[in-house]
Design an enzyme around this catalytic site. Structure first.
Site, PDB file in Angstrom:
ATOM      1  NE  ARG A  15     -19.295  -3.698  21.333  1.00 48.10           N
ATOM      2  CZ  ARG A  15     -19.183  -5.018  21.474  1.00 48.10           C
ATOM      3  NH1 ARG A  15     -18.374  -5.713  20.693  1.00 48.10           N
ATOM      4  NH2 ARG A  15     -19.903  -5.657  22.370  1.00 48.10           N
ATOM      5  N   GLY A  78     -29.040   0.465  33.321  1.00 49.09           N
ATOM      6  CA  GLY A  78     -28.688  -0.939  33.532  1.00 49.09           C
ATOM      7  C   GLY A  78     -29.879  -1.859  33.382  1.00 49.09           C
ATOM      8  N   GLY A 137     -21.439 -12.103  32.223  1.00 48.58           N
ATOM      9  CA  GLY A 137     -21.533 -12.320  33.658  1.00 48.58           C
ATOM     10  C   GLY A 137     -21.222 -13.788  33.915  1.00 48.58           C
ATOM     11  CD  GLU A 155     -22.968  -8.544  34.785  1.00 49.78           C
ATOM     12  OE1 GLU A 155     -22.587  -8.336  33.622  1.00 49.78           O
ATOM     13  OE2 GLU A 155     -23.835  -9.399  35.054  1.00 49.78           O
TER      14      GLU A 155
HETATM   15  C1  UD1 Z   1     -25.721  -8.547  30.374  1.00 47.89           C
HETATM   16  C2  UD1 Z   1     -25.658  -9.257  31.711  1.00 47.89           C
HETATM   17  C3  UD1 Z   1     -24.513 -10.268  31.662  1.00 47.89           C
HETATM   18  C4  UD1 Z   1     -24.698 -11.225  30.516  1.00 47.89           C
HETATM   19  C5  UD1 Z   1     -24.825 -10.470  29.220  1.00 47.89           C
HETATM   20  C6  UD1 Z   1     -25.174 -11.411  28.106  1.00 47.89           C
HETATM   21  C7  UD1 Z   1     -26.401  -7.652  33.350  1.00 47.89           C
HETATM   22  C8  UD1 Z   1     -25.995  -6.717  34.401  1.00 47.89           C
HETATM   23  N1  UD1 Z   1     -25.433  -8.320  32.752  1.00 47.89           N
HETATM   24  O1  UD1 Z   1     -24.541  -7.811  30.266  1.00 47.89           O
HETATM   25  O2  UD1 Z   1     -24.457 -10.980  32.868  1.00 47.89           O
HETATM   26  O3  UD1 Z   1     -23.619 -12.132  30.445  1.00 47.89           O
HETATM   27  O4  UD1 Z   1     -25.887  -9.486  29.315  1.00 47.89           O
HETATM   28  O5  UD1 Z   1     -25.154 -10.711  26.905  1.00 47.89           O
HETATM   29  O6  UD1 Z   1     -27.574  -7.831  33.109  1.00 47.89           O
HETATM   30  N2  UD1 Z   1     -30.611  -2.954  28.298  1.00 47.89           N
HETATM   31  C9  UD1 Z   1     -31.662  -2.127  28.559  1.00 47.89           C
HETATM   32  N3  UD1 Z   1     -31.493  -1.103  29.432  1.00 47.89           N
HETATM   33  C10 UD1 Z   1     -30.321  -0.872  30.058  1.00 47.89           C
HETATM   34  C11 UD1 Z   1     -29.238  -1.729  29.766  1.00 47.89           C
HETATM   35  C12 UD1 Z   1     -29.421  -2.766  28.900  1.00 47.89           C
HETATM   36  O7  UD1 Z   1     -32.753  -2.319  28.017  1.00 47.89           O
HETATM   37  O8  UD1 Z   1     -30.246   0.063  30.825  1.00 47.89           O
HETATM   38  C13 UD1 Z   1     -30.804  -4.064  27.366  1.00 47.89           C
HETATM   39  C14 UD1 Z   1     -29.901  -3.984  26.166  1.00 47.89           C
HETATM   40  O9  UD1 Z   1     -30.534  -3.296  25.109  1.00 47.89           O
HETATM   41  C15 UD1 Z   1     -29.684  -5.419  25.833  1.00 47.89           C
HETATM   42  C16 UD1 Z   1     -29.761  -6.126  27.178  1.00 47.89           C
HETATM   43  O10 UD1 Z   1     -30.464  -5.247  28.021  1.00 47.89           O
HETATM   44  O11 UD1 Z   1     -30.688  -5.945  25.024  1.00 47.89           O
HETATM   45  C17 UD1 Z   1     -28.401  -6.462  27.761  1.00 47.89           C
HETATM   46  O12 UD1 Z   1     -27.693  -5.258  27.914  1.00 47.89           O
HETATM   47  P1  UD1 Z   1     -26.133  -5.187  27.731  1.00 47.89           P
HETATM   48  O13 UD1 Z   1     -25.684  -3.808  27.943  1.00 47.89           O
HETATM   49  O14 UD1 Z   1     -25.751  -5.857  26.473  1.00 47.89           O
HETATM   50  O15 UD1 Z   1     -25.669  -6.059  28.984  1.00 47.89           O
HETATM   51  P2  UD1 Z   1     -24.255  -6.646  29.193  1.00 47.89           P
HETATM   52  O16 UD1 Z   1     -23.421  -5.647  29.841  1.00 47.89           O
HETATM   53  O17 UD1 Z   1     -23.783  -7.253  27.951  1.00 47.89           O
END
Ligand code: UD1
Ligand code: MG
Length: 462
Positions: A15, A78, A137, A155
């Site tokens: 985004r 994830g 979440g 989630e």
């Molecule tokens: C995540 C949480 C959610 C929480 C939210 C807060 C999980 C499953 N969910 O959701 O409960 O309310 O954050 O913002 O954890 N990232 C990686 N590798 C990946 C995926 C993500 O490094 O494969 C990093 C992203 O760069 C980011 C963070 O993890 O810094 C969170 O990832 P994001 O995709 O924003 O998670 P949400 O779906 O928002």
């Protein structure tokens, strides 16, 4: 007890609609990730691990430091999958603090609270109560009660309408017992709406094992807000700037309008400092007692001594810390430009459209209008006339100009460097000076004025 810190920074940041990896976007002049890293410095971790993925080369190069290690997550399946990659890098049986590279304003005190509450034993979640927790979440508590034991995290996309009504969200930050964390993430699956490995599924595992799970509420929203879009980035920037402005005002600095103040670095202020609207400070800037900064100034890496006055629209750029020095009681601007290596003594005056680079001006020297001083050493009380310049560059090399004390340089002079002008000398206006000028003499180097009496101007031919 060993402390590990893991910062997740592998996500793409779709985004942001940018070629730059999201965590490298800047807030107050520093990348989002750097904000988080700086905060963790005081936590004395045994290991600090950054999980990179999208733009990994660029991200790692941008924040590399001796105490940091990087783990790559490719592809990104994830948050649980991210932590799985970090498992081999985690040390000991103590505590692992998990942070997000795109949540820049988390404070050390809050991180410390998570670490202490975990103490290598409990799973501690940082939560936030929101009027609209969409996307977060949800913290599922026993009997749906605010004080009920935490049972798990659901989630948003997997949550039922009832669960979506819960206002307590997971911020994405937690502290976990390291040994258990390693075990739990090994047991994750991706049987969910998004087909991802959710780190948040470890909460139910901890509960099942009888490990204490605590939800600690964040002290405010600003600390836990993440950046996903330019709009959110600008919102956090303003929040952060407001916070910095308030700290300065609490310390006695008078800001004409805290909403029109930007600090991208460190600003040290003495007593009775006044800053008018729309000023930007970058890098390391110090302002002595009674310094006043006019509206619309940009000041970067400079130290400005007591009583100096920087008038409106001046641009001061020291490039590196301490790169520009302005002496006590100096008057700068409006519309002045001080570049790296400008070293101005007390009571120096630099007026409109005057540029100073890599030059020192001793006490009381003045260059008040439309002038250039580059690679020059200027003595005390020198008066440097309007439109005069040092021709410091021969097309290949830079050369110095030495101007002794009490020299008077007339208007529109060119001082062709290398050149020296002795103390007390006078340079006639319009002179191009290519030879050394002795102390006390008058030097004039320009065509003699010729008067032709009764001159008839040409007339237009018919
Ligand atoms: C995540 C949480 C959610 C929480 C939210 C807060 C999980 C499953 N969910 O959701 O409960 O309310 O954050 O913002 O954890 N990232 C990686 N590798 C990946 C995926 C993500 O490094 O494969 C990093 C992203 O760069 C980011 C963070 O993890 O810094 C969170 O990832 P994001 O995709 O924003 O998670 P949400 O779906 O928002
Ligand atoms: Mg997110």
């Amino acid at each position: 007890m060993a402390l590990n810190i893991v910062i997740m920074a592998a996500g793409k940041g779709t985004r942001m609609k940018s070629a730059l990896p999201k965590v490298l976007h800047k807030l107050a002049g520093r990348s989002l990730l750097q904000h988080v890293l700086n905060m963790t410095e005081g936590l004395a971790a045994q290991r600090s691990v950054v999980i990179t993925g999208h733009g990994a080369d660029e991200v790692e190069a941008a924040v590399a430091a001796p105490h940091l290690s990087f783990v790559r997550q490719m592809p990104q399946l994830g948050t649980g999958h991210a932590i799985q990659q970090a498992v081999p890098a985690l040390e000991g049986e103590g505590t692992t603090l998990i942070l997000n590279g795109d949540v820049p304003l988390i404070k050390q005190a809050t991180a410390q609270r998570l670490i202490e509450a975990c103490d290598g034993r409990a799973l501690v979640l940082l939560t936030i109560h929101l009027s609209d927790p969409s996307g977060y979440g949800r913290i599922i508590r026993q009997d749906g009660k605010a004080e009920g034991n935490v049972l798990g995290i659901k989630e948003h996309k997997d949550a039922t309408p009832e669960e979506r009504a819960i206002r307590e969200g997971y911020t994405g930050m937690m502290a976990a017992p390291t040994g258990a964390l390693k075990r739990w993430v090994g047991q994750l699956n991706n049987n969910n709406v998004q087909g991802e490995y959710y780190l948040t599924d470890i909460v139910a595992m901890a509960v099942a094992e009888g490990v204490p799970v605590l939800g600690i509420a964040a002290p405010n929203e600003t600390e836990v807000l993440g950046v996903n879009s330019p709009v959110q980035l600008a919102d956090l920037e303003r929040r952060f700037q407001r916070e910095q402005a308030h700290e300065l005002m609490e310390a006695g600095v008078r800001l004409a309008d805290p909403a029109r103040f930007d600090l991208r670095g460190q600003l040290q202020c003495g007593q009775d400092v006044e800053i008018d609207v729309n000023c930007v400070f970058e890098g390391q800037v110090s302002l002595g007692d009674g310094v006043r900064i006019g509206a619309n100034c940009v000041i970067r890496n400079a130290s400005i001594a007591a009583g100096a006055r920087i008038h409106e629209f001046s641009h001061i750029d020291g490039e590196k810390a301490g790169g520009v020095k302005v002496g006590a009681g100096a008057l700068i601007g409006p519309f002045a430009r001080l570049r790296p290596g400008a070293d101005l003594g007390d009571e120096v005056h630099i007026g409109n459209f005057v540029e100073v680079k890599n030059s020192s001006l001793a006490r009381g020297a003045k260059a008040n209008h439309l002038a250039y001083l580059g690679d020059a050493t200027v003595g005390e009380r020198v008066n440097y006339g309007a439109g005069s310049i040092t021709a410091n560059y021969d097309g290949a090399n830079k050369h110095r100009t030495e101007i002794g004390a009490d020299v008077h340089v007339g208007s529109n002079c060119v001082l062709v460097a290398p050149i020296s002008i002795g103390a007390g000398a006078t340079i006639g206006g319009g002179s191009t000076i290519t030879k050394p000028v002795a102390a006390g003499e008058l030097s004039v180097a320009r065509g003699k004025q010729v008067g032709i009496a009764g001159w008839t101007r040409p007339v237009k031919k018919r």
